[in-house]
Design an enzyme around this catalytic site. Sequence first.
Site, PDB file in Angstrom:
ATOM      1  N   ARG A 172      32.637  29.842  68.440  1.00 22.28           N
ATOM      2  CA  ARG A 172      32.140  31.401  68.937  1.00 22.28           C
ATOM      3  C   ARG A 172      30.458  31.194  69.133  1.00 22.28           C
ATOM      4  O   ARG A 172      30.056  32.252  69.772  1.00 22.28           O
ATOM      5  CB  ARG A 172      32.362  32.398  67.746  1.00 22.28           C
ATOM      6  CG  ARG A 172      34.072  32.401  67.754  1.00 22.28           C
ATOM      7  CD  ARG A 172      34.868  32.780  68.800  1.00 22.28           C
ATOM      8  NE  ARG A 172      36.151  32.833  68.689  1.00 22.28           N
ATOM      9  CZ  ARG A 172      37.149  32.775  69.712  1.00 22.28           C
ATOM     10  NH1 ARG A 172      36.674  32.914  70.934  1.00 22.28           N
ATOM     11  NH2 ARG A 172      38.421  32.809  69.485  1.00 22.28           N
TER      12      ARG A 172
ATOM     13  N   ARG B 231      42.473  33.077  61.689  1.00 26.84           N
ATOM     14  CA  ARG B 231      43.499  33.566  60.680  1.00 26.84           C
ATOM     15  C   ARG B 231      43.265  33.317  59.361  1.00 26.84           C
ATOM     16  O   ARG B 231      43.711  34.171  58.277  1.00 26.84           O
ATOM     17  CB  ARG B 231      44.902  33.206  61.013  1.00 26.84           C
ATOM     18  CG  ARG B 231      45.738  33.922  62.184  1.00 26.84           C
ATOM     19  CD  ARG B 231      46.933  33.132  62.797  1.00 26.84           C
ATOM     20  NE  ARG B 231      46.460  31.623  62.661  1.00 26.84           N
ATOM     21  CZ  ARG B 231      47.209  30.702  63.215  1.00 26.84           C
ATOM     22  NH1 ARG B 231      48.626  30.991  63.258  1.00 26.84           N
ATOM     23  NH2 ARG B 231      46.824  29.538  63.568  1.00 26.84           N
TER      24      ARG B 231
ATOM     25  N   HIS C 185      33.980  26.275  61.323  1.00 29.20           N
ATOM     26  CA  HIS C 185      34.835  26.084  62.546  1.00 29.20           C
ATOM     27  C   HIS C 185      34.716  27.397  63.558  1.00 29.20           C
ATOM     28  O   HIS C 185      34.710  27.140  64.542  1.00 29.20           O
ATOM     29  CB  HIS C 185      36.162  26.074  62.077  1.00 29.20           C
ATOM     30  CG  HIS C 185      37.232  25.632  63.183  1.00 29.20           C
ATOM     31  ND1 HIS C 185      37.211  24.651  63.808  1.00 29.20           N
ATOM     32  CD2 HIS C 185      38.171  26.432  63.478  1.00 29.20           C
ATOM     33  CE1 HIS C 185      38.269  24.806  64.756  1.00 29.20           C
ATOM     34  NE2 HIS C 185      39.018  25.812  64.683  1.00 29.20           N
TER      35      HIS C 185
END
Lengths: 301, 301, 301, 301
Positions: free
Chosen positions: C223, C114, C218
Amino acid sequence: MPLSPDQQAEIEELRSQPQQTLRAVSPGMEAHLYHARPVLDHGFVRVVDYMGDDAAITQAARVSYGRGTKSVSNDEGLIRYLMRHWHSTPFEMCEIKLHVKLPVFVARQWIRHRTANVNEYSARYSILDREFYIPEADALAAQSTVNNQGRGAALTGEEAERVLRYLRDDAMRAYDHYEEMISTEGQDGLARELARMNLPANIYTQWYWKVDLHNLLHFLRLRADSHAQYEIRVYADAICEMVKDWVPFAYRAFEDYRMGGATLSAAGLECVRRMLKGEEVTQENSGMSKGEWREFQGLIG
Amino acid sequence: MPLSPDQQAEIEELRSQPQQTLRAVSPGMEAHLYHARPVLDHGFVRVVDYMGDDAAITQAARVSYGRGTKSVSNDEGLIRYLMRHWHSTPFEMCEIKLHVKLPVFVARQWIRHRTANVNEYSARYSILDREFYIPEADALAAQSTVNNQGRGAALTGEEAERVLRYLRDDAMRAYDHYEEMISTEGQDGLARELARMNLPANIYTQWYWKVDLHNLLHFLRLRADSHAQYEIRVYADAICEMVKDWVPFAYRAFEDYRMGGATLSAAGLECVRRMLKGEEVTQENSGMSKGEWREFQGLIG
Amino acid sequence: MPLSPDQQAEIEELRSQPQQTLRAVSPGMEAHLYHARPVLDHGFVRVVDYMGDDAAITQAARVSYGRGTKSVSNDEGLIRYLMRHWHSTPFEMCEIKLHVKLPVFVARQWIRHRTANVNEYSARYSILDREFYIPEADALAAQSTVNNQGRGAALTGEEAERVLRYLRDDAMRAYDHYEEMISTEGQDGLARELARMNLPANIYTQWYWKVDLHNLLHFLRLRADSHAQYEIRVYADAICEMVKDWVPFAYRAFEDYRMGGATLSAAGLECVRRMLKGEEVTQENSGMSKGEWREFQGLIG
Amino acid sequence: MPLSPDQQAEIEELRSQPQQTLRAVSPGMEAHLYHARPVLDHGFVRVVDYMGDDAAITQAARVSYGRGTKSVSNDEGLIRYLMRHWHSTPFEMCEIKLHVKLPVFVARQWIRHRTANVNEYSARYSILDREFYIPEADALAAQSTVNNQGRGAALTGEEAERVLRYLRDDAMRAYDHYEEMISTEGQDGLARELARMNLPANIYTQWYWKVDLHNLLHFLRLRADSHAQYEIRVYADAICEMVKDWVPFAYRAFEDYRMGGATLSAAGLECVRRMLKGEEVTQENSGMSKGEWREFQGLIG
């Protein structure tokens, strides 16, 4: 004394009026509500409200309809799995609201954690109280000689006395002048938003601070750590005691995987593997700098 | 039907077990707990938990020790003042946690509001249900001819029928193939994380969504608005009904100052002033573009 | 083909117009500007803009006036220190803006991060292109039998063929119907905001995504990890290549302390210490569950 | 003087070394780079870096490949539309990094805007300079008698002199003691992290502050407003001058729709409509409280 008798009475009246709710209730946390836990000489932390419990974490992780699994051991197992694998969103489903009284210099460190909601006492609007943090003798420490942002042994003798005298006298004088400047007796009186700037950073302020459990644990990991400044660490320690009673499974997992754990670099991991195979590893053949090697040795004991 | 009999039974069991708490309790909100409010053909919204009430807003605003002012009318007055002057932090002191079942294309709009916590049902891990949003006849609208991102009148006759047939048949076929692809009978079975990509955006998903009151009101202002897509607006409308019962003072202030209010530009404000002095103001001498003038006229009626 | 000749021409024209700036310039990153790096069958990642370089990290860490230290080795040492000790704010001082074309089911995973800014192509406003992700043969994997959210070996033979046929045919049919439904020839035409819901999750969308370096790292840690779904990992891998050229010191520290490193639990750390002292440690006397012990053994090789 | 000759020289050397870039360049902003704009008696604001320009806003809004429309007037029209309709994400695609030197009490207000990245000078690690904010005569204001958090007319005569004397003398004495306490001559020397707490809130600190354009405009709307405290407003005013040159279209739209505009409540809107129809509207029949009515009258002039 952190709370006045009036405040204490008001809080106690509230304690005596339990109400019914259909929400998740954490018995451990209910026992903390309306108890202000003293911290430092004039500060405190008290839980104003909370949302959720251990079961709320697993309930969200499963996007389930009810209160999670029947079996408590399953709930703990899932919480440990989530913590171990950095699945942070289920922990965000618990929330806590604290009322904290703390010195301004601690507040300035604290506020750097941005993912939280804050309402601070306004010194533009209101008059601050005459309350300043003056360290206990054993907290009156010298500058560390090895760590630029740490402290060493406690000061003693005359040096300690002089420091305490300065801190006390300067605070009192600054507050006397603050009062005198804002006084409207026989004069206009300086605007509060200006007068406050005469006050030193050990004056106490207070705020409401609301944060989700994931971000709270991150705060605790950094601030309950031995490298944190003592004056913020005591607040973090006090909060740890509350979290332990609020979400016992989550807190135990936090201790095992975050507080008590450690991160190894690629080089550090490789060294551990070589050492376990019986190889002699030194700083020279470790691929680490001297600083890293020192930290690594501290880690593997 | 949004909930299965099992889910309904599980929820109802929980409803029958009120517990005691020392926290702020909102009676209006307690009545909503464990009631799933149906939205669209298979969706719902239900409150899982909440923190705070109207008094919690004023309590934080005053960083006070007790429950805010003694007088309720003062509480409402302060809440209205805070709302009118955009003091948002006291509203952040209330929090709500919702369980929502919604079509994926609605979820994709919803998630653009980033200041919230989310746990979504994982289609990598689990198998999605055969539930798709198929619009009611009156929601099956034509593209708007004046608004590039809006809709016009409802489709009718053969066109409407063909659209419904396509939506239904394509969804059913896609789901049949989804099931067939992940089946392990007589074959390996495709990974769920791949098979899900065959499913259209009207399939239902669900999540836990947790947000503070300030950010929730911002969401509602945008999504309960007449310009929002109908399929998200019905969720926002359902949430409005809950907020109204949860924090009645805050909700009324929100209606007066946000939902029912309007923003005037510098030019619009100047035009209002000139018009109130009796001056004839036209688009030409208004300092506004045609589009702005049209919006302005709509506003002042 | 990710880019049309027109788009390619527009981008290339821009490449040919360098301008002068007084800002920090990263030569390695300039070479990436206006090159769309292909990912999957129709996707791409391209850097649109960036702010800062390695020196900007140290400059902010020192709150300094100029461009950081004279000595490059000092800059790298400081960056490694910051990364090792989780001082994240200096890394937040670099920013990157990417233009990404990606399947919707990948976008849905991506958006869970987000702390970033996003502008996505609007399917309410515009018409989507007929482009769908269809996996290569070796990415067409079976459900993992050991990991509920992972995949196993590639499907083969008839099963693979059937899956590919379903994915292709369902996508084409859904798109045919999408076009037919929104067509205004001889009919009103369904609103685009409704018609889009017939499209499966392997259709491509695109967005502008802007994020600071700390949050980007991060994202990459999660990922570009072997546990991430292949279809998002290839995007993360492509971005890693860019970051490596943009901020080489920070990227190397990231590889050493994050990607290549590992976190030990309190129990794991204790076991390592005991093993290094020559003690025989088994799962039974390790204080770990079977799952944890398995992960621990994988770690220490 | 905000900058020392050394700092000035370092900055000027950097100014003389323009480099080539393929990124979007804002000529208006380039002229601000490496110029520290003085604010208050010892403070400043300077742009360290920026990302994007007006065209970057429309480029993101369109998720386009190139640099936006050919026609400049179209770009401005789209930017005004986005601002008017509160489409905030395209404005988030521009970013600015500022180096600010400011008194601590201003920093404490400023930091309440959480959606930004901050690196502050560490008084745990480093020694603060002997620089304190002492107001000019015309900023030395009395407490407002109508606004609890505002200020009235300037103090005069003896009262003003006494205030200035207190502010100066207390600051100097506090700093003398700060220096004495941390000194290691003939003593251990108090830890810097403790000694700093003796310093008053008008001491200067400095930080790097990075924020996107949307959040920056929100900050400016609140802090360049007449209700903001003078000492933060002068910083906001200085930043406004930079933004005006950086993104002229966006800034003009901001002035028209935010700074110069106003929000009407539902009741206020209704009153305007009635008044425009010729009706006599008074506080009594307006549906507004006295406070609201007074604000409303101020608005419609």
